[in-house]
Design a protein around this motif. Structure first.
Motif, PDB file in Angstrom:
ATOM      1  N   CYS A 105       8.397   4.256  35.146  1.00  0.00           N
ATOM      2  CA  CYS A 105       9.141   4.877  36.242  1.00  0.00           C
ATOM      3  C   CYS A 105      10.642   4.715  36.044  1.00  0.00           C
ATOM      4  CB  CYS A 105       8.720   4.255  37.569  1.00  0.00           C
ATOM      5  SG  CYS A 105       9.749   4.727  38.971  1.00  0.00           S
ATOM      6  N   GLN A 106      11.377   5.831  36.145  1.00  0.00           N
ATOM      7  CA  GLN A 106      12.840   5.816  35.995  1.00  0.00           C
ATOM      8  C   GLN A 106      13.486   5.741  37.385  1.00  0.00           C
ATOM      9  OE1 GLN A 106      14.355   5.696  33.111  1.00  0.00           O
ATOM     10  NE2 GLN A 106      12.767   6.305  31.659  1.00  0.00           N
ATOM     11  N   ALA A 107      13.253   4.608  38.058  1.00  0.00           N
ATOM     12  CA  ALA A 107      13.690   4.459  39.443  1.00  0.00           C
ATOM     13  C   ALA A 107      15.207   4.532  39.593  1.00  0.00           C
ATOM     14  CB  ALA A 107      13.168   3.128  40.002  1.00  0.00           C
ATOM     15  N   GLU A 108      15.944   3.937  38.652  1.00  0.00           N
ATOM     16  CA  GLU A 108      17.408   3.941  38.761  1.00  0.00           C
ATOM     17  C   GLU A 108      17.961   5.366  38.694  1.00  0.00           C
ATOM     18  OE1 GLU A 108      15.679   2.127  36.647  1.00  0.00           O
ATOM     19  OE2 GLU A 108      16.159   0.010  37.002  1.00  0.00           O
ATOM     20  N   ALA A 109      17.378   6.173  37.810  1.00  0.00           N
ATOM     21  CA  ALA A 109      17.827   7.565  37.702  1.00  0.00           C
ATOM     22  C   ALA A 109      17.526   8.331  38.984  1.00  0.00           C
ATOM     23  CB  ALA A 109      17.158   8.239  36.504  1.00  0.00           C
ATOM     24  N   LEU A 110      16.356   8.080  39.571  1.00  0.00           N
ATOM     25  CA  LEU A 110      16.000   8.758  40.819  1.00  0.00           C
ATOM     26  C   LEU A 110      16.942   8.340  41.950  1.00  0.00           C
ATOM     27  CD1 LEU A 110      14.232  10.537  42.567  1.00  0.00           C
ATOM     28  CD2 LEU A 110      12.610   8.639  42.772  1.00  0.00           C
ATOM     29  N   LEU A 111      17.263   7.058  42.024  1.00  0.00           N
ATOM     30  CA  LEU A 111      18.202   6.592  43.045  1.00  0.00           C
ATOM     31  C   LEU A 111      19.552   7.287  42.903  1.00  0.00           C
ATOM     32  CD1 LEU A 111      17.380   2.783  42.986  1.00  0.00           C
ATOM     33  CD2 LEU A 111      17.148   4.287  44.977  1.00  0.00           C
ATOM     34  N   ASN A 134       7.067  23.962  39.335  1.00  0.00           N
ATOM     35  CA  ASN A 134       6.635  22.579  39.149  1.00  0.00           C
ATOM     36  C   ASN A 134       7.887  21.727  39.034  1.00  0.00           C
ATOM     37  OD1 ASN A 134       5.670  20.079  37.881  1.00  0.00           O
ATOM     38  ND2 ASN A 134       3.745  21.184  37.642  1.00  0.00           N
ATOM     39  N   ASP A 135       8.020  20.738  39.921  1.00  0.00           N
ATOM     40  CA  ASP A 135       9.260  19.961  39.959  1.00  0.00           C
ATOM     41  C   ASP A 135       9.328  18.872  38.901  1.00  0.00           C
ATOM     42  OD1 ASP A 135       7.605  17.942  40.983  1.00  0.00           O
ATOM     43  OD2 ASP A 135       8.128  18.406  43.053  1.00  0.00           O
ATOM     44  N   GLY A 136       8.295  18.735  38.050  1.00  0.00           N
ATOM     45  CA  GLY A 136       8.353  17.798  36.935  1.00  0.00           C
ATOM     46  C   GLY A 136       8.006  16.376  37.320  1.00  0.00           C
ATOM     47  N   ASP A 137       8.768  15.404  36.824  1.00  0.00           N
ATOM     48  CA  ASP A 137       8.424  13.996  37.041  1.00  0.00           C
ATOM     49  C   ASP A 137       9.661  13.127  36.866  1.00  0.00           C
ATOM     50  OD1 ASP A 137       8.218  12.468  34.143  1.00  0.00           O
ATOM     51  OD2 ASP A 137       7.856  14.615  33.975  1.00  0.00           O
ATOM     52  N   TRP A 138       9.507  11.837  37.220  1.00  0.00           N
ATOM     53  CA  TRP A 138      10.583  10.851  37.052  1.00  0.00           C
ATOM     54  C   TRP A 138      10.124   9.721  36.139  1.00  0.00           C
ATOM     55  CZ3 TRP A 138      15.565  11.524  38.378  1.00  0.00           C
ATOM     56  CH2 TRP A 138      15.830  12.676  39.122  1.00  0.00           C
ATOM     57  N   VAL A 139       9.354  10.112  35.126  1.00  0.00           N
ATOM     58  CA  VAL A 139       8.961   9.209  34.059  1.00  0.00           C
ATOM     59  C   VAL A 139       9.655   9.641  32.768  1.00  0.00           C
ATOM     60  CG1 VAL A 139       7.030   8.327  32.687  1.00  0.00           C
ATOM     61  CG2 VAL A 139       6.742   8.685  35.146  1.00  0.00           C
ATOM     62  N   GLU A 140       9.623  10.941  32.496  1.00  0.00           N
ATOM     63  CA  GLU A 140      10.235  11.476  31.284  1.00  0.00           C
ATOM     64  C   GLU A 140      11.215  12.611  31.563  1.00  0.00           C
ATOM     65  OE1 GLU A 140       7.349  11.385  27.732  1.00  0.00           O
ATOM     66  OE2 GLU A 140       6.133  11.903  29.467  1.00  0.00           O
ATOM     67  N   SER A 141      10.816  13.581  32.386  1.00  0.00           N
ATOM     68  CA  SER A 141      11.642  14.776  32.573  1.00  0.00           C
ATOM     69  C   SER A 141      12.866  14.533  33.438  1.00  0.00           C
ATOM     70  CB  SER A 141      10.802  15.901  33.191  1.00  0.00           C
ATOM     71  OG  SER A 141       9.683  16.198  32.393  1.00  0.00           O
ATOM     72  N   LEU A 142      12.771  13.592  34.392  1.00  0.00           N
ATOM     73  CA  LEU A 142      13.856  13.338  35.353  1.00  0.00           C
ATOM     74  C   LEU A 142      14.301  14.651  35.994  1.00  0.00           C
ATOM     75  CD1 LEU A 142      16.069  10.714  33.451  1.00  0.00           C
ATOM     76  CD2 LEU A 142      13.865  10.437  34.574  1.00  0.00           C
ATOM     77  N   SER A 143      13.376  15.311  36.638  1.00  0.00           N
ATOM     78  CA  SER A 143      13.648  16.646  37.167  1.00  0.00           C
ATOM     79  C   SER A 143      13.243  16.763  38.626  1.00  0.00           C
ATOM     80  CB  SER A 143      12.906  17.702  36.337  1.00  0.00           C
ATOM     81  OG  SER A 143      11.517  17.444  36.340  1.00  0.00           O
ATOM     82  N   ALA A 144      13.835  17.744  39.298  1.00  0.00           N
ATOM     83  CA  ALA A 144      13.532  18.022  40.700  1.00  0.00           C
ATOM     84  C   ALA A 144      13.768  19.501  40.964  1.00  0.00           C
ATOM     85  CB  ALA A 144      14.404  17.179  41.618  1.00  0.00           C
ATOM     86  N   LEU A 145      13.110  19.998  41.983  1.00  0.00           N
ATOM     87  CA  LEU A 145      13.358  21.354  42.466  1.00  0.00           C
ATOM     88  C   LEU A 145      14.201  21.233  43.721  1.00  0.00           C
ATOM     89  CD1 LEU A 145      12.577  24.436  42.146  1.00  0.00           C
ATOM     90  CD2 LEU A 145      10.822  23.976  43.870  1.00  0.00           C
ATOM     91  N   VAL A 146      15.285  22.016  43.806  1.00  0.00           N
ATOM     92  CA  VAL A 146      16.132  21.963  44.990  1.00  0.00           C
ATOM     93  C   VAL A 146      16.290  23.366  45.581  1.00  0.00           C
ATOM     94  CG1 VAL A 146      17.393  19.980  44.075  1.00  0.00           C
ATOM     95  CG2 VAL A 146      18.321  22.276  43.746  1.00  0.00           C
ATOM     96  N   GLU A 147      16.477  23.386  46.903  1.00  0.00           N
ATOM     97  CA  GLU A 147      16.750  24.640  47.606  1.00  0.00           C
ATOM     98  C   GLU A 147      18.155  24.557  48.187  1.00  0.00           C
ATOM     99  OE1 GLU A 147      15.455  27.252  51.553  1.00  0.00           O
ATOM    100  OE2 GLU A 147      14.579  25.264  51.177  1.00  0.00           O
ATOM    101  N   HIS A 148      18.983  25.542  47.862  1.00  0.00           N
ATOM    102  CA  HIS A 148      20.332  25.598  48.407  1.00  0.00           C
ATOM    103  C   HIS A 148      20.285  26.151  49.831  1.00  0.00           C
ATOM    104  CE1 HIS A 148      22.346  24.545  44.625  1.00  0.00           C
ATOM    105  NE2 HIS A 148      21.336  25.183  44.053  1.00  0.00           N
ATOM    106  N   MET A 149      21.382  26.069  50.515  1.00  0.00           N
ATOM    107  CA  MET A 149      21.429  26.450  51.922  1.00  0.00           C
ATOM    108  C   MET A 149      21.086  27.922  52.152  1.00  0.00           C
ATOM    109  SD  MET A 149      21.900  23.810  53.731  1.00  0.00           S
ATOM    110  CE  MET A 149      22.605  22.147  53.783  1.00  0.00           C
ATOM    111  N   ASP A 150      21.294  28.767  51.143  1.00  0.00           N
ATOM    112  CA  ASP A 150      20.987  30.185  51.294  1.00  0.00           C
ATOM    113  C   ASP A 150      19.574  30.533  50.829  1.00  0.00           C
ATOM    114  OD1 ASP A 150      21.264  29.852  48.591  1.00  0.00           O
ATOM    115  OD2 ASP A 150      22.833  31.358  48.318  1.00  0.00           O
TER     116      ASP A 150
END
Length: 306
Positions: free
Chosen positions: A22-28, A220-236
Motif C-alpha cells: 500500500c502506497q499510503a503516503e502517496a495517497l495522503l 476504472n480508477d486504478g489502485d494505490w499499490v502500483e498505479s497511484l491513480s484516481a478518477l476525479v470529477e471537476h465542478m462542471d
C-alpha cells in the motif's frame, strides 16, 4: 492544503491498507492536494484477506483512515463501496460509521446530469465468483510479486533508474490476462448499459482506464499499490483520470501512447468507442496539478470525458 473543495468528486479504490504494498503516503499527499465535495471509496480499501494472515498497520495507514474521517466531519460526503478484500463491510450496507456511508453499490449523478453506476467490480470476476480459493492463491502470488518488485526497484533507484512494475508487465504480456481484463471491462459496461446508466466507475483489476465501450463510459480508477491513480470529477462534470506524482513515487502508465494527452469529447466518442487508437494532443491543455516540488511528470496521463 485541504481548503475549500476544488473538485466535485474523487473516486479511489484498491488502496489495500494493511499490506506492505500500500502506497499510503502517496495517497495522503493526493488527498491533501485534492479537496472535494464527495469521495467514493470503491472497494478494497482495507485488505482483510492479508490481515487475517498477518498484522501490518503502520502509522501512515492509520493516517489515511483519520484523513477520511476528518473529511467526513468537515462536510465532505464519503461513500464506502466495499470490495472482495473488505467484503466484511458489506453486511453494514446503509449504515454510517463516523460520517462515512457504507453502500454495496452507489449511483453518482455528475454535474451535467449523467448517471454513473459505482461498484467495486468483483462480481464480474469469474475467478472470484466460481473459484474463490483460486483468487486467494492469486492474491498470495501477487503479494510475492510485489515483494520481489520492491527489492528490485530499490536497486533500480540506487542506479538512478525509474520504477518498473513486474506485475503490470506480466498483466500486459500474458495473453490470458489481457483477455481477462478485456472481458471484465466489456461485461461491466454491458451491465451498466442494461441498467440504464450512462457509465460505470469501478476498480478491482488494478488497471486505470477510461474509454467508451459500445456507447457506455467505462472508468476504472486504478489502485494505490502500483498505479497511484484516481478518477476525479471537476465542478462542471468533466471526468479526468489522474496518475499522481510525488517525490519518490514514479508514475507507471499502462499505455505509453497516451502519455501527456488529453481527449476532447469528439475524440472520446470516436476513437475510444471500443477502439484503441489514442487521441492526439490538445494544444494548451492541462490537467490537475501536482504538489509544489513534485517531480516533473512527462508521462502524466490525464484523460477526460464529457
Amino acid at each position: 492544503m485541504d481548503e475549500s473543495p476544488t473538485l466535485r468528486t474523487v473516486f479511489i479504490s484498491d488502496v489495500h491498507l494493511g499490506t506492505p504494498g500500500c502506497q499510503a503516503e502517496a495517497l495522503l499527499d493526493f488527498l491533501k492536494h485534492h479537496p472535494c465535495e464527495t469521495i467514493y471509496l470503491v472497494g478494497d480499501i482495507v485488505d482483510g484477506w492479508q490481515m487475517r494472515r498477518r498484522w501490518f498497520w503502520p502509522q501512515a495507514h492509520n493516517d489515511v483512515v483519520q484523513k477520511l474521517l476528518r473529511r467526513a466531519r468537515k462536510g465532505c460526503k464519503v461513500v464506502f463501496v466495499p470490495g472482495n478484500h473488505d467484503e466484511f463491510a458489506r453486511q453494514f450496507d446503509g449504515i454510517h460509521f463516523g460520517g462515512i456511508e457504507v453502500a454495496e453499490e452507489a449511483v453518482h449523478v455528475t454535474a451535467d446530469g449523467r448517471r454513473l453506476w459505482v461498484i467495486h467490480g468483483d462480481h464480474f470476476d469469474g475467478v472470484i465468483q466460481c473459484a474463490k480459493w483460486l483468487a486467494y492463491v492469486g492474491d498470495r502470488a501477487y503479494g510475492l510479486t510485489l515483494e520481489i518488485n520492491r527489492h528490485f526497484n530499490r536497486i533500480r533507484h540506487r542506479l538512478g533508474l525509474p520504477y518498473w512494475s513486474l506485475s503490470q508487465y506480466l498483466k500486459h504480456k500474458v495473453k490470458r490476462a489481457v483477455s481477462h481484463v478485456n472481458d471484465f471491462e466489456r461485461a461491466v459496461a454491458a451491465e451498466a448499459r442494461a441498467r440504464g446508466f450512462q457509465g460505470v466507475v469501478c476498480g478491482h483489476i488494478h488497471r486505470p482506464e477510461m474509454r467508451m465501450i459500445d456507447g457506455t463510459l467505462y472508468a476504472n480508477d486504478g489502485d494505490w499499490v502500483e498505479s497511484l491513480s484516481a478518477l476525479v470529477e471537476h465542478m462542471d462534470g468533466r471526468l479526468e483520470l489522474v496518475h499522481w506524482q510525488t517525490m519518490g513515487h514514479g508514475v507507471r502508465n499502462e499505455d505509453p501512447a497516451r502519455d501527456g494527452r488529453l481527449a476532447t469529447p469528439g475524440e472520446w466518442r470516436g476513437d475510444h468507442a471500443g477502439g484503441t487508437r489514442s487521441p492526439g494532443p490538445v494544444p494548451g491543455s492541462r490537467g490537475v496539478g501536482g504538489p509544489p516540488g513534485a517531480v516533473p511528470d512527462p508521462a502524466m496521463s490525464r484523460l477526460r470525458w464529457h
